[in-house]
Design a protein around this motif. Structure first.
Motif, PDB file in Angstrom:
ATOM      1  N   PRO A  62      85.651 -20.240 -64.727  1.00 52.01           N
ATOM      2  CA  PRO A  62      86.254 -19.757 -63.772  1.00 52.01           C
ATOM      3  C   PRO A  62      85.896 -18.664 -62.907  1.00 52.01           C
ATOM      4  N   PHE A  63      84.684 -18.433 -62.821  1.00 51.36           N
ATOM      5  CA  PHE A  63      83.923 -17.149 -62.009  1.00 51.36           C
ATOM      6  C   PHE A  63      82.858 -17.778 -61.214  1.00 51.36           C
ATOM      7  N   PRO A  64      82.341 -17.047 -60.301  1.00 52.22           N
ATOM      8  CA  PRO A  64      81.208 -17.237 -59.609  1.00 52.22           C
ATOM      9  C   PRO A  64      80.098 -17.125 -60.461  1.00 52.22           C
ATOM     10  N   PRO A  65      78.895 -18.141 -59.865  1.00 46.40           N
ATOM     11  CA  PRO A  65      77.773 -17.905 -60.740  1.00 46.40           C
ATOM     12  C   PRO A  65      77.050 -16.387 -60.643  1.00 46.40           C
ATOM     13  N   GLY A  66      76.462 -16.043 -61.925  1.00 46.24           N
ATOM     14  CA  GLY A  66      75.620 -14.931 -61.824  1.00 46.24           C
ATOM     15  C   GLY A  66      76.406 -13.960 -62.761  1.00 46.24           C
ATOM     16  N   GLY A  67      77.555 -13.870 -63.187  1.00 38.34           N
ATOM     17  CA  GLY A  67      78.263 -12.903 -63.809  1.00 38.34           C
ATOM     18  C   GLY A  67      78.080 -13.069 -65.317  1.00 38.34           C
ATOM     19  N   SER A  68      78.725 -12.378 -66.336  1.00 37.82           N
ATOM     20  CA  SER A  68      78.520 -12.446 -67.866  1.00 37.82           C
ATOM     21  C   SER A  68      79.069 -13.799 -67.973  1.00 37.82           C
ATOM     22  N   VAL A 228      84.232  -0.985 -67.491  1.00 39.79           N
ATOM     23  CA  VAL A 228      83.865  -2.184 -67.196  1.00 39.79           C
ATOM     24  C   VAL A 228      83.205  -2.794 -68.408  1.00 39.79           C
ATOM     25  N   GLY A 229      82.777  -4.247 -68.262  1.00 39.92           N
ATOM     26  CA  GLY A 229      82.190  -5.139 -69.292  1.00 39.92           C
ATOM     27  C   GLY A 229      80.908  -4.255 -69.468  1.00 39.92           C
ATOM     28  N   GLY A 230      80.177  -4.709 -70.757  1.00 34.54           N
ATOM     29  CA  GLY A 230      78.969  -4.062 -71.064  1.00 34.54           C
ATOM     30  C   GLY A 230      77.949  -4.434 -69.981  1.00 34.54           C
ATOM     31  N   ALA A 231      77.632  -5.408 -69.430  1.00 35.57           N
ATOM     32  CA  ALA A 231      76.480  -5.907 -68.500  1.00 35.57           C
ATOM     33  C   ALA A 231      76.430  -4.975 -67.429  1.00 35.57           C
ATOM     34  N   THR A 232      77.836  -4.634 -66.801  1.00 38.41           N
ATOM     35  CA  THR A 232      77.670  -3.977 -65.570  1.00 38.41           C
ATOM     36  C   THR A 232      77.462  -2.315 -66.080  1.00 38.41           C
ATOM     37  N   GLY A 233      78.106  -2.071 -67.326  1.00 36.82           N
ATOM     38  CA  GLY A 233      77.999  -0.587 -67.609  1.00 36.82           C
ATOM     39  C   GLY A 233      76.601  -0.421 -67.949  1.00 36.82           C
ATOM     40  N   LEU A 234      75.806  -1.118 -68.621  1.00 36.67           N
ATOM     41  CA  LEU A 234      74.435  -1.088 -69.043  1.00 36.67           C
ATOM     42  C   LEU A 234      73.493  -0.958 -67.929  1.00 36.67           C
ATOM     43  N   GLN A 235      73.910  -1.960 -66.710  1.00 34.79           N
ATOM     44  CA  GLN A 235      73.065  -1.817 -65.771  1.00 34.79           C
ATOM     45  C   GLN A 235      73.198  -0.430 -64.974  1.00 34.79           C
ATOM     46  N   VAL A 236      74.367   0.076 -64.800  1.00 38.28           N
ATOM     47  CA  VAL A 236      74.545   1.394 -63.938  1.00 38.28           C
ATOM     48  C   VAL A 236      73.958   2.651 -65.030  1.00 38.28           C
ATOM     49  N   ALA A 237      74.053   2.331 -66.111  1.00 37.21           N
ATOM     50  CA  ALA A 237      73.216   3.302 -67.187  1.00 37.21           C
ATOM     51  C   ALA A 237      71.898   3.275 -66.901  1.00 37.21           C
ATOM     52  N   ARG A 238      71.367   2.123 -66.795  1.00 38.06           N
ATOM     53  CA  ARG A 238      69.893   2.026 -66.681  1.00 38.06           C
ATOM     54  C   ARG A 238      69.382   2.773 -65.538  1.00 38.06           C
ATOM     55  N   GLU A 306      70.803 -12.216 -79.010  1.00 37.22           N
ATOM     56  CA  GLU A 306      70.000 -10.940 -78.425  1.00 37.22           C
ATOM     57  C   GLU A 306      70.155 -10.859 -77.054  1.00 37.22           C
ATOM     58  N   ARG A 307      70.148 -12.127 -76.294  1.00 38.58           N
ATOM     59  CA  ARG A 307      70.351 -12.046 -74.706  1.00 38.58           C
ATOM     60  C   ARG A 307      71.629 -11.460 -74.434  1.00 38.58           C
ATOM     61  N   LEU A 308      72.801 -11.966 -75.512  1.00 34.87           N
ATOM     62  CA  LEU A 308      73.963 -11.639 -74.981  1.00 34.87           C
ATOM     63  C   LEU A 308      74.113 -10.065 -75.337  1.00 34.87           C
ATOM     64  N   LEU A 309      73.718  -9.471 -76.539  1.00 34.04           N
ATOM     65  CA  LEU A 309      73.675  -8.409 -76.893  1.00 34.04           C
ATOM     66  C   LEU A 309      73.292  -7.225 -75.681  1.00 34.04           C
ATOM     67  N   ASP A 310      72.114  -7.659 -75.327  1.00 30.49           N
ATOM     68  CA  ASP A 310      71.671  -6.816 -74.066  1.00 30.49           C
ATOM     69  C   ASP A 310      72.581  -6.674 -73.164  1.00 30.49           C
ATOM     70  N   GLN A 311      73.593  -7.367 -72.934  1.00 28.26           N
ATOM     71  CA  GLN A 311      74.456  -7.313 -72.127  1.00 28.26           C
ATOM     72  C   GLN A 311      75.739  -6.717 -72.489  1.00 28.26           C
ATOM     73  N   GLY A 312      75.702  -6.309 -73.655  1.00 25.23           N
ATOM     74  CA  GLY A 312      77.047  -5.696 -74.554  1.00 25.23           C
ATOM     75  C   GLY A 312      77.941  -6.589 -75.043  1.00 25.23           C
ATOM     76  N   ILE A 313      77.568  -7.689 -75.000  1.00 24.45           N
ATOM     77  CA  ILE A 313      78.371  -9.199 -75.487  1.00 24.45           C
ATOM     78  C   ILE A 313      77.977  -9.429 -77.278  1.00 24.45           C
ATOM     79  N   LEU A 314      79.012  -9.471 -77.799  1.00 21.63           N
ATOM     80  CA  LEU A 314      78.756  -9.757 -79.301  1.00 21.63           C
ATOM     81  C   LEU A 314      79.150 -11.488 -79.576  1.00 21.63           C
ATOM     82  N   ALA A 315      78.261 -12.139 -79.909  1.00 24.36           N
ATOM     83  CA  ALA A 315      78.485 -13.442 -80.016  1.00 24.36           C
ATOM     84  C   ALA A 315      79.458 -13.502 -81.309  1.00 24.36           C
ATOM     85  N   ALA A 316      80.043 -14.609 -81.377  1.00 23.95           N
ATOM     86  CA  ALA A 316      81.112 -14.748 -82.531  1.00 23.95           C
ATOM     87  C   ALA A 316      80.975 -16.027 -82.940  1.00 23.95           C
ATOM     88  N   GLY A 317      81.984 -16.668 -83.431  1.00 23.50           N
ATOM     89  CA  GLY A 317      81.649 -18.211 -83.974  1.00 23.50           C
ATOM     90  C   GLY A 317      83.055 -18.584 -84.724  1.00 23.50           C
TER      91      GLY A 317
END
Lengths: 345, 499
Positions: A62-68, A228-238, A306-317
């Motif tokens: 339910p979001f446009p392409p490109g986001g987390s 913000v979410g980790g992806a955005t936060g890490l991007q600005v921090a970078r 690992e890819r998700l963690l790069d964006q501050g996302i913790l995979a669950a299950g």
């Protein structure tokens, strides 16, 4: 039905136009599937447990392409396709705080071929604030809790860059320190409201559509902080022009051990959103179980994690029941605050 | 440096990358030309196909589609008056009147060459001045976006046709239509009449196709017996004299394109509109009056929207901030490939930066080749009898609108706006200002409110802000000058009507 389609390596994923060329121009696929379904009905019960999709499975984002959410869905789809023996296609249906995409899945045929990549907005926040919401949480059957996402606070240079220092700064300048969010009623707005209420902060909120403008204003110094979410936060921090001072998760991220969480200083101050796959309610349990197995295996994949963690996302299950319990806990966590905030959608 | 050159030329040498760039550009032109099929959507779809590929081929294909797609919208804008994409709205304003004069070939030829020049200006800016331009983009405050939106809205003046009052009415109507849906700051539903169908707002691409395409087809159906317009196709490649004459304007428009493209949240559409407005203001003796088939009216937006491509890559590669919707999707793709956009990208993976620059340059060369071929065939479309052309436009509009998000509701919106636009035209109202309002209204709304928040809701502090930075001061001066110029012209026009 057998696992025969596995013999053919499926194309990884198609995009948002998935319903156009192949399915509408060549309805042969679904016609071919009909006798197969008849065959399935004739098989004994254990064979039914081996439910397999008969055509490509769609994940509505339910979001446009490109986001987390979109990136996570695509990473999951890539891993799930070979496990299901069918293409898994992403259908972006953005808009109206995820209501449009969620409604589409709530009304889709409960045959195991459509799922929603939901975020906390769709099923934790919206049902609590939506007056005329066209769907209810009961319209969905949980499949898998895909991931947990803590938020992070990033501040511009010139603002104290420790959690305690920042909080003291906001308290010393009531109503002056600005923070950006994705619009009233968005999950990060509500997370910010929780922090403000718990820590007794009077800060000035600024709503944005999407993250790009917020990132820009923070880096330009016209906005003091963003939650913000980790992806955005890490991007600005970078970029080196802003700093993440803390996270709202239950514990520190394994890849960022030096970045603190609120919970360490103010116990219980946790605000997380989540990603999860849900099918329409009344989807056969065998289909839900099969989709859960494939999705859980995908979410356990080390590269994906690992890819998700790069964006501050913790995979669950976990199982569908675990996800159901998690959803109930989250609704309980937010309901009192949202009642006090009195936001309606 | 030798490394940089190697990476720059990688896609020129590697046959598969060369082929993918060519394929992407070619496909992009036709995706862009079909109204409703947007570059953003095409890139989103391609990303899923390129999932398992290496990152270079994926980026090559995407750069081609992006470059071709931004340009492709001009084709349908010139030939059918349906902008293939919002970035081609400004092109339709003079491109279509040129086609009506039998100069479709010349219009497309100019659009192609100027797009390529604009594209190269964007690439040059990306290669040589990316950090400086991203600093400028960062310094643009919410109040400056407000001024940009207001500058764009001044275009209403030149789009109004016979009556300025009617034009202002249409512009205001467009702003209101653009504000329908959940308010982005407060999540308050606006003009939704309690329905969820309107929460997401009115799909403005559907509205654009209806207003431009369907209403035009309906107008043409009133006189199906009129003979089709013969198109002159002897000179497709613009003559050297014309190129030299338009070069300064191209460079100015490209500069606007680069900067507006680099601003987050504004892309080729707003760049093209602003460049068109600037051209209308600065060109003293256009080949024809603006709005009636001025070559400058095609040159300015087409240079600007392709320059905006290079511009949009700038904040993406230097800061990790998407410059527009397409680069937002590309950032997602980079994540999928395990790359992290941002300043470290240029330091850790300089090859990716120089590869992107070289690849965009290659895509622009292919754009020149593919853009200039097949024009004769295309212009035959404009020579088709009206009784054939009008139904063709209707079919294209329906298919294109449905393709946006497979929604039959969007088609109804599109047809509704088409019929509404027809009646507007019948009574001497122009549809251009409505679409302009729909695009700029939300930008104006959000940027004004953000500016007021950062000025602590104090109007005096808000106004003082314009003295605080040279960008704000400069933009405000341009706005004031534009208003003064318009008032002066109106006053002089009343005293001594210009023939």
């Amino acid at each position: 039905m057998s696992d025969a389609p596995l013999a053919r390596r499926p194309r990884p994923v198609a995009g948002s136009l998935q319903r156009t060329p192949e399915e509408t121009v060549r309805p042969v696929l679904s016609r071919r599937a009909l006798p197969a379904l008849g065959l399935a009905a004739a098989l004994p019960a254990p064979a039914l447990a081996q439910w397999n999709p008969s055509r490509p499975v769609t994940i509505v984002v339910p979001f446009p392409p490109g986001g987390s959410t979109d990136v996570t869905a695509r990473l999951m789809a890539e891993k799930m396709a070979p496990l299901l023996g069918q293409n898994v296609v992403i259908d972006n249906k953005p808009g109206a705080q995820t209501v449009i995409g969620a409604e589409a899945v709530a009304r889709a045929a409960p045959d195991g071929h459509t799922m929603l990549m939901s975020s906390g907005t769709t099923l934790t926040i919206n049902p609590l604030i939506g007056r005329n919401l066209p769907y209810r949480p009961a319209d969905f059957a949980p499949v898998l809790h895909v991931a947990t996402l803590p938020f992070c606070i990033a501040v511009r240079p010139g603002i104290p860059n420790t959690l305690e220092g920042f909080v003291a700064h906001v308290r010393a300048n009531p109503g002056k320190v600005t923070w950006g969010h994705n619009g009233r009623g968005s999950f990060n707005h509500i997370a910010g409201a929780l922090i403000a209420e718990r820590l007794n902060l009077d800060w000035q909120d600024v709503g944005y559509r999407g993250d790009a403008h917020q990132m820009n204003d923070l880096l330009a110094g016209t906005l003091d902080s963003i939650l913000v979410g980790g992806a955005t936060g890490l991007q600005v921090a970078r970029s080196g022009r802003a700093k993440i001072i803390g996270w709202t998760g239950e514990s520190r991220l394994p890849n960022l051990p030096d970045q603190p969480v609120f919970h360490e200083i103010w116990p219980g101050l946790v605000a997380i959103t989540w990603f999860g796959l849900l099918a329409p309610a009344r989807t056969p349990p065998a289909a839900v179980a099969r989709l859960n197995a494939a999705a859980a295996a995908a979410a356990a994949d080390p590269t994906l994690r690992e890819r998700l963690l790069d964006q501050g996302i913790l995979a669950a299950g976990g199982t569908p029941a675990d996800f159901q319990a998690f959803l109930a806990r989250e609704a309980e966590r937010w309901a009192p605050l949202l009642r006090r905030l009195d936001i309606t959608l | 440096m030798p490394d940089a050159i190697g990476y720059f030329l990688l896609s020129w040498i590697d046959p598969s990358l060369l082929a993918l760039t060519a394929l992407g550009t070619f496909a992009g032109i036709y995706i862009g030309a079909i109204p409703g099929l947007s570059v953003t959507m095409a890139v989103a779809i391609l990303i899923s196909f390129t999932f398992t590929w290496d990152v270079n081929p994926a980026l090559a294909l995407i750069a081609g589609v992006y470059t071709g797609g931004v340009y492709g919208g001009s084709r349908s804008a010139v030939l059918l008056n349906i902008p293939g994409a919002p970035a081609a709205i400004a092109t339709a304003l003079d491109g279509y009147p040129m086609a009506q004069r039998g100069e479709a070939g010349r219009a497309i030829g100019l659009a192609t060459v100027m797009s390529v020049i604009g594209g190269f200006v964007g690439i040059l800016a990306l290669a040589l001045a990316a950090p400086a331009i991203s600093d400028i983009a960062l310094a643009v405050a919410p109040r400056d976006y407000l001024v940009l939106a207001l500058l764009g809205l001044l275009l209403v003046g030149s789009l109004s046709g016979e009556s300025l009052a009617k034009g202002i009415f249409c512009g205001a109507l467009g702003v209101v239509l653009g504000l329908v849906g959940l308010d982005q700051m407060t999540a308050e539903p606006r003009f939704t009449f309690g329905t969820t169908a309107l929460l997401g707002g009115i799909p403005y691409v559907a509205a654009m196709i209806g207003f431009f395409g369907v209403s035009e087809a309906l107008v043409q159906l009133r006189r199906p017996d009129l003979p089709p317009i013969r198109q002159k196709v002897d000179r497709i490649v613009p003559p050297w004299g014309a190129l030299r004459r338009h070069l300064p304007l191209t460079l100015r428009s490209s500069a606007i394109g680069v900067v507006v493209g680099a601003l987050p949240g504004t892309g080729g559409d707003i760049a093209a509109l602003l460049a068109y407005d600037a051209a209308r203001r600065s060109v003293k003796n256009p080949t024809h009056p603006f709005g009636q088939g001025a070559e400058e009216g095609v040159v300015a937006p087409e240079s600007a929207n392709n320059a905006a491509v290079g511009g949009a890559y700038i904040p993406m590669l230097t800061l990790g901030i998407p410059g527009d919707a397409v680069t937002a999707v590309i950032i997602g793709a980079l994540f999928i490939h395990g790359l992290k956009p941002g300043p470290m990208l240029m330091i850790e993976t300089p090859h990716l930066f120089w590869f992107t620059v070289g690849n965009l340059a290659l895509a622009n060369i292919f754009l020149l080749v593919f853009g200039l071929t097949g024009i004769r065939l295309f212009t035959r479309l404009a020579e088709a009898p009206r009784a054939l052309l009008a139904p063709l436009i209707l079919v294209l509009s329906v298919v294109g609108t449905y393709a946006i998000q497979n929604s039959a509701t969007d088609v109804l919106w599109m047809l509704g706006f088409g019929i509404f636009g027809y009646f507007l035209k019948l009574y001497g109202f122009e549809v251009g200002p409505v679409v302009l309002g729909m695009i700029l209204g939300p930008l104006m709304d959000a940027s004004y409110r953000r500016a007021m928040i950062s000025a602590a809701d104090d109007p005096a502090e808000f106004l003082m802000g314009f003295g605080g930075s040279w960008i704000s001061a400069g933009l405000a001066a341009v706005l004031v000058a534009a208003l003064a110029q318009a008032t002066w012209r109106a006053w002089r026009g009343r005293r001594a009507p210009v023939p």
